[in-house]
Design a protein around this motif. Sequence first.
Motif, PDB file in Angstrom:
ATOM      1  N   CYS A  78       0.834  -1.217   0.000  1.00 59.60           N
ATOM      2  CA  CYS A  78       0.000   0.000   0.000  1.00 59.60           C
ATOM      3  C   CYS A  78       0.866   1.263   0.000  1.00 59.60           C
ATOM      4  CB  CYS A  78      -0.930  -0.012   1.216  1.00 59.60           C
ATOM      5  SG  CYS A  78      -2.167  -1.334   1.180  1.00 59.60           S
ATOM      6  N   THR A  79       1.967   1.212   0.781  1.00 58.29           N
ATOM      7  CA  THR A  79       2.889   2.363   0.789  1.00 58.29           C
ATOM      8  C   THR A  79       3.504   2.579  -0.588  1.00 58.29           C
ATOM      9  OG1 THR A  79       3.401   1.893   3.103  1.00 58.29           O
ATOM     10  CG2 THR A  79       4.912   3.343   1.913  1.00 58.29           C
ATOM     11  N   THR A  82       0.946   4.117  -2.737  1.00 56.36           N
ATOM     12  CA  THR A  82       0.817   5.549  -2.410  1.00 56.36           C
ATOM     13  C   THR A  82       1.980   6.355  -2.983  1.00 56.36           C
ATOM     14  OG1 THR A  82      -0.313   4.928  -0.368  1.00 56.36           O
ATOM     15  CG2 THR A  82       0.509   7.187  -0.535  1.00 56.36           C
ATOM     16  N   LYS A  85       1.556   6.692  -6.605  1.00 50.09           N
ATOM     17  CA  LYS A  85       0.565   7.726  -6.917  1.00 50.09           C
ATOM     18  C   LYS A  85       1.175   9.114  -6.782  1.00 50.09           C
ATOM     19  CE  LYS A  85      -4.042   9.352  -5.631  1.00 50.09           C
ATOM     20  NZ  LYS A  85      -5.184   9.168  -4.714  1.00 50.09           N
ATOM     21  N   LYS A  86       1.942   9.322  -5.677  1.00 52.75           N
ATOM     22  CA  LYS A  86       2.589  10.622  -5.491  1.00 52.75           C
ATOM     23  C   LYS A  86       3.591  10.902  -6.607  1.00 52.75           C
ATOM     24  CE  LYS A  86       2.158  10.760  -0.446  1.00 52.75           C
ATOM     25  NZ  LYS A  86       2.896  10.797   0.836  1.00 52.75           N
TER      26      LYS A  86
END
Length: 384
Positions: A78-79, A82, A85-86
């Motif tokens: 998940c990190t 994320t 995505k960033k």
Amino acid sequence: LLACHVFLISLLFNEPHSLTTNIHAVTTQSFILQIEKRVFDLRAKQVTDSQFQEKVRAGSKLTDILQNQLDTEIKRFCTALTNNKKLREEIDHLLKERARFNTVWEKLLANINQGKKLMLDLIEQATVAYDQREEWCSKLQALKVRNQNDLMLHTQEMKELQRQLDHDHMLYDFLGVKGQKRILRDLEEKEMRKREMQKEELDRQMMRYQEMLKEIQDLVNEEDVNRLASQYFKQEEENFALFNYVNELNHEIEVINENIDQLRVEIENQKELNEIRARQQKETIDTLNADLEEATQQANTAQERLNNTNQGLTELLNGIEGLFNLVARNNVICITGDDAGISNYNVMLYLGFLERKVGELTANMYLKEKALVSFKNIKIKDYI
């Protein structure tokens, strides 16, 4: 088994008649020994209650560890999603910044080119205006000289006409007086006295002229009056020519002085105009140079920002490429074709593939962990 073989050999040599009975007994004894050995092995392998509880606790602990590892991997996944995505948002932002910078850069270049074109147009217009001014000044000077000459000719003609007019008036008055009838008696006496006075005056003038002629003859050493008269007329003509020449020279000197004064005034005006034009051009050039320096500084700042952005983007692309090489290097050609390099145009394909690959690896890891836990549970049940 060795004892059985020894026993069988002894039976063969000692009692051949009871061989069948002895073989049966030996076989039974061997089977019994094998059964006892298996029982001993099973007893040795038998799990006690404490060992079973220990294995159950170890299996539970291993299950907890694997579940914790699974949770940790899911959190890491998940990190990573994320961060991806960033990074994707940052890449989009950097691409937008680059497009905005290219727009500003092109606009600044257009402004600089327009300023240079305007400066060249101003210089060309100033040059054309200066050439036209010189041409018109020369034409104006020629017109002034022509006007001055025409004025002199007209003045001389007017003087000549005025002289002829005065002469005609004097002649008209003389003829008018001479043509009048003499009615008064005193007029004849006056005329006689006047004639006598005129005669006396003429005699005196004659004597004076003779004396002057004598002096002139003595001065020039010439007794012939005709020659003297011809010399006098010749000298008079020369003097008149010199007089006219002097007048012309004086007139030319006056015209030249006027032209010099006018040229001085024009030079002063031209100097002032040139100074004003030079100041204006200097101010314009200073303004354009200031605008050029400001535009150059902005362009350098934008170029530096672009270089930093490109460097960050390059590092980001290298990181994505390294991560992709770790995950699935063999699928590069399948994604990008023959060109296996990562760029701004195919980075989204790499990120999408990495996201899918990480999801697949996480799912496979989860399934493997789940299968391992199930296998251990089944094994524990078998032991039970």
